[in-house]
Design a protein around this motif. Structure first.
Motif, PDB file in Angstrom:
ATOM      1  N   LEU A 114       0.896  -1.133  -0.181  1.00 28.18           N
ATOM      2  CA  LEU A 114       0.124  -0.096  -0.131  1.00 28.18           C
ATOM      3  C   LEU A 114       0.954   1.394  -0.173  1.00 28.18           C
ATOM      4  N   ALA A 115       1.912   1.218   0.791  1.00 24.59           N
ATOM      5  CA  ALA A 115       2.681   2.398   1.030  1.00 24.59           C
ATOM      6  C   ALA A 115       3.498   2.612  -0.417  1.00 24.59           C
ATOM      7  N   ASN A 116       3.793   1.401  -1.054  1.00 23.40           N
ATOM      8  CA  ASN A 116       4.672   1.660  -2.361  1.00 23.40           C
ATOM      9  C   ASN A 116       3.579   2.244  -3.509  1.00 23.40           C
ATOM     10  N   VAL A 117       2.465   1.656  -3.553  1.00 27.63           N
ATOM     11  CA  VAL A 117       1.517   1.952  -4.434  1.00 27.63           C
ATOM     12  C   VAL A 117       1.083   3.576  -4.225  1.00 27.63           C
ATOM     13  N   LEU A 118       0.633   4.008  -2.897  1.00 28.78           N
ATOM     14  CA  LEU A 118       0.238   5.382  -2.785  1.00 28.78           C
ATOM     15  C   LEU A 118       1.369   6.317  -3.174  1.00 28.78           C
ATOM     16  N   ILE A 119       2.582   5.845  -2.992  1.00 26.79           N
ATOM     17  CA  ILE A 119       3.856   6.999  -3.280  1.00 26.79           C
ATOM     18  C   ILE A 119       3.852   7.060  -5.046  1.00 26.79           C
ATOM     19  N   ASP A 120       3.363   5.895  -5.474  1.00 27.83           N
ATOM     20  CA  ASP A 120       3.550   5.820  -7.373  1.00 27.83           C
ATOM     21  C   ASP A 120       2.043   6.421  -7.867  1.00 27.83           C
ATOM     22  N   THR A 121       1.137   6.727  -7.219  1.00 26.91           N
ATOM     23  CA  THR A 121       0.040   7.380  -7.563  1.00 26.91           C
ATOM     24  C   THR A 121       0.366   8.729  -8.190  1.00 26.91           C
TER      25      THR A 121
END
Length: 180
Positions: A39-46
């Motif tokens: 989740l942390a990785n995906v949010l950063i790449d949004t």
């Protein structure tokens, strides 16, 4: 073709980042939440996805800084814990329902995420994301607003970052197999 070129030259996008979390999950198991890490990785790449869809070019601006990654990690630790627990319950009870898919029972996982594992996983996810992208993202300023520099840029090539993430994944799988 332009979109593929952007991803190949600018960053080890999220699938490579999340591979790097597998050895941590294999080693720490219940003390680490892979879902909060993801989740942390995906949010950063949004942020990169937003710029790709609005301008046609992936950009690493605010979310790809240590300050924003810290804020994202805190949000993921606090709120992501509950979101990921809910997602894991859906995963276990509906997608991997033993009544319908008994052969996938081994893929079920605990839907309980401790506060400690949520915090640890969120920060490992956010900070490894910034670290990995710092080597390859030309437009990244990880120390903003304190500095516009990026002393890691170019020290490791994109291809080697991808190999590193794949190697970490394979190492994590080996750890998992030996622990079973």
């Amino acid at each position: 073709h332009y979109c593929i070129l952007i991803f190949k030259e600018n960053m080890p996008f999220t699938p490579f980042h999340i591979l790097a979390g597998v050895p941590v999950k294999s080693t720490l198991n219940n003390k680490f939440s892979w879902t909060v890490f993801v989740l942390a990785n995906v949010l950063i790449d949004t942020e990169g996805a937003y710029y790709l869809f609005t301008t046609g070019v992936v950009a690493h601006k605010l979310f790809h800084t240590w300050v924003a990654a810290t804020i994202i990690a805190i949000l993921c630790a606090i709120f992501g814990k509950y979101l990921c627990e809910y997602g894991l319950r859906i995963w276990n009870n509906f997608i991997l329902n033993e009544k319908y898919v008994p052969s996938l029972k081994w893929m079920r996982s605990s839907s309980k995420i401790t506060k400690t594992s949520a915090w640890l996983s969120a920060f490992i996810g956010a900070y490894t994301h910034i670290l990995l992208d710092s080597f390859v993202a030309l437009d990244m300023k990880p120390y903003f607003p304190f500095s516009d520099g990026n002393h890691l840029l170019g020290l490791i090539s994109l291809q080697n970052i991808q190999y590193l993430c794949i190697g970490l994944f394979l190492f994590g799988v080996i750890i998992y197999i030996f622990k079973k």
